[in-house]
Design an enzyme around this catalytic site. Structure first.
Site, PDB file in Angstrom:
ATOM      1  N   LEU A 126       0.820  -1.216   0.000  1.00 44.87           N
ATOM      2  CA  LEU A 126       0.000   0.000   0.000  1.00 44.87           C
ATOM      3  C   LEU A 126       0.852   1.263   0.000  1.00 44.87           C
ATOM      4  O   LEU A 126       0.384   2.345   0.329  1.00 44.87           O
ATOM      5  CB  LEU A 126      -0.946  -0.003   1.208  1.00 44.87           C
ATOM      6  CG  LEU A 126      -1.910  -1.185   1.276  1.00 44.87           C
ATOM      7  CD1 LEU A 126      -2.802  -1.084   2.507  1.00 44.87           C
ATOM      8  CD2 LEU A 126      -2.757  -1.293   0.007  1.00 44.87           C
ATOM      9  N   ASP A 173       3.524   5.232  -7.445  1.00 41.17           N
ATOM     10  CA  ASP A 173       3.237   5.336  -6.024  1.00 41.17           C
ATOM     11  C   ASP A 173       3.348   6.774  -5.545  1.00 41.17           C
ATOM     12  O   ASP A 173       2.465   7.289  -4.852  1.00 41.17           O
ATOM     13  CB  ASP A 173       4.195   4.450  -5.229  1.00 41.17           C
ATOM     14  CG  ASP A 173       4.014   2.978  -5.527  1.00 41.17           C
ATOM     15  OD1 ASP A 173       3.040   2.622  -6.220  1.00 41.17           O
ATOM     16  OD2 ASP A 173       4.863   2.185  -5.087  1.00 41.17           O
TER      17      ASP A 173
END
Length: 384
Positions: A126, A173
């Site tokens: 994540l 990201d």
């Protein structure tokens, strides 16, 4: 105590004074578009409500000291260590890497004392690393009054991770956690770095995204990730293109025929078809057809499992159980070899799908997964 208050409390305890400010950056989940970013392709991540918070203040000695709630021992370094990749290692390398990237870009980076707290699980896929990089970057830019437009932040944070830490990630990201917007997914062209905020109205559609932490270790910097990237680069060179983004679905059969081994053909097939799946998903979301994106998510997972070969048994079990329990689509998200699964579900069915995955894990003898229902959140921000 919430994550922002934990960062403040850690700062007070470690440094005996108040921080000058607090900066928060979310984690991210990638709706679709895996291993396409470093192939100059397309991705569609969104920011999570889980956040990493950095409390910080200037340090008069010009050095950097960082403390994390995950490791009570602070790490201190100066310009000499920051300027040489590898001198600072472990989790603190992400902080030193940001200092290095800013200095290499010509900025006079202020010394600082920093305290880090986070709700983004480490090793889950994540983007905990991008979250800490981007929160530290925001803090140092503000503390130093640096002339650095926010549009350039993702590339600098990526340089920190690639060139200082040594993890060969793409720009997705950092872009997601810095440029994310609540209620939207971020459609990013990784070649041009152009973005489009795509409405992702889960509430309006009566849907939710269930994130399932597989509890299988996720290591971005391991040899398998690097091997996939090198394989793609070699294939692009063989095909005479600058990146696999330049191979379209219409070109795919001819391109595959020019490659010598089946493994490389599978890698190329994944990247090319995954780029098309991103474009198809964006088209559906623009039309407000959120539920109809489910089969594309599932097809993406099959491609990662069979062609890119980056899933593990825990991940495949989670996907299969979520689909059997009524999810419209499910896929691994992140670099692979562990991490998380996302499932598109009816909002009222999220708990039942989570329970079905947990039961499947127990049946197969896996450590119980973590589950969380999420909505798209905003990107990096200064809290005070």
């Amino acid at each position: 105590m919430n994550v922002a208050d934990r960062a403040t409390a850690g700062f007070r305890q470690r440094y005996g004074t108040e921080p000058a400010g607090r900066w928060a950056t979310p984690g991210r989940v990638n709706l679709i578009g895996e291993h396409t970013d470093y192939n100059d392709g397309f991705v569609l991540p969104f920011a999570l409500p889980l956040r990493t918070v950095v409390a910080a203040a200037p340090a008069p000695d010009g050095r950097w000291t960082v403390w994390s709630e995950l490791d009570d021992e602070p790490v201190e370094f100066g310009a000499a260590e920051a300027d040489e990749p590898g001198r600072v290692d472990g989790w603190a390398a992400y902080v030193a890497g940001v200092v290095w990237a800013l200095r290499a870009d010509g900025h006079d980076v202020p010394g600082a004392r920093l305290a880090v707290a986070s709700d983004v699980p480490v090793g889950s896929g994540l983007s905990s690393s991008a979250a800490i990089e981007s929160a530290v970057l925001a803090a140092l830019v503000d503390l130093g009054g640096l002339d650095l437009p926010a549009g350039r932040w993702p590339r600098l944070a990526q340089r920190a991770e690639n060139d200082y830490v040594g993890a060969p990630t793409g720009i997705m990201d950092q872009s997601a956690v810095i440029r994310g917007r609540a209620g939207h997914a971020l459609f990013l062209d990784c070649r041009t770095e152009e973005i489009e905020q795509i409405p992702f109205d889960l509430d309006g559609a009566g849907l939710a995204v269930l994130v399932i932490d597989s509890r299988a270790p996720h290591r971005h910097a391991d040899g398998e990730y690097a091997a996939r990237r090198k394989s793609c680069e070699r294939a692009a060179a063989t095909l005479g293109v600058s990146a696999l983004r330049d191979v379209t679905v219409a070109d795919l059969d001819g391109a595959l025929a020019r490659l010598d081994d089946d493994e490389t053909r599978r890698r190329v097939r994944h990247v090319v078809t995954e780029n098309q799946r991103v474009l198809d998903t964006v088209a559906l979301l623009r039309a407000g057809r959120v539920r109809d994106t489910g089969p594309l998510l599932t097809a993406s997972h099959a491609s990662m499992r069979d062609d890119f070969e980056i899933t593990v048994p825990e991940i495949d079990t989670a996907v299969e159980a979520a689909l059997s329990a009524g999810a419209y689509g499910a896929r691994m998200t992140g670099g692979g070899f562990g991490g998380c699964v996302l499932a598109l579900v009816d909002a009222g069915a999220a708990d039942a799908v989570a329970a079905a995955v947990t039961d499947a894990y127990a049946r197969d003898g896996f450590t119980a997964p973590g589950t969380l229902t999420v909505l798209p959140a905003g990107g990096v921000t200064r809290l005070d």
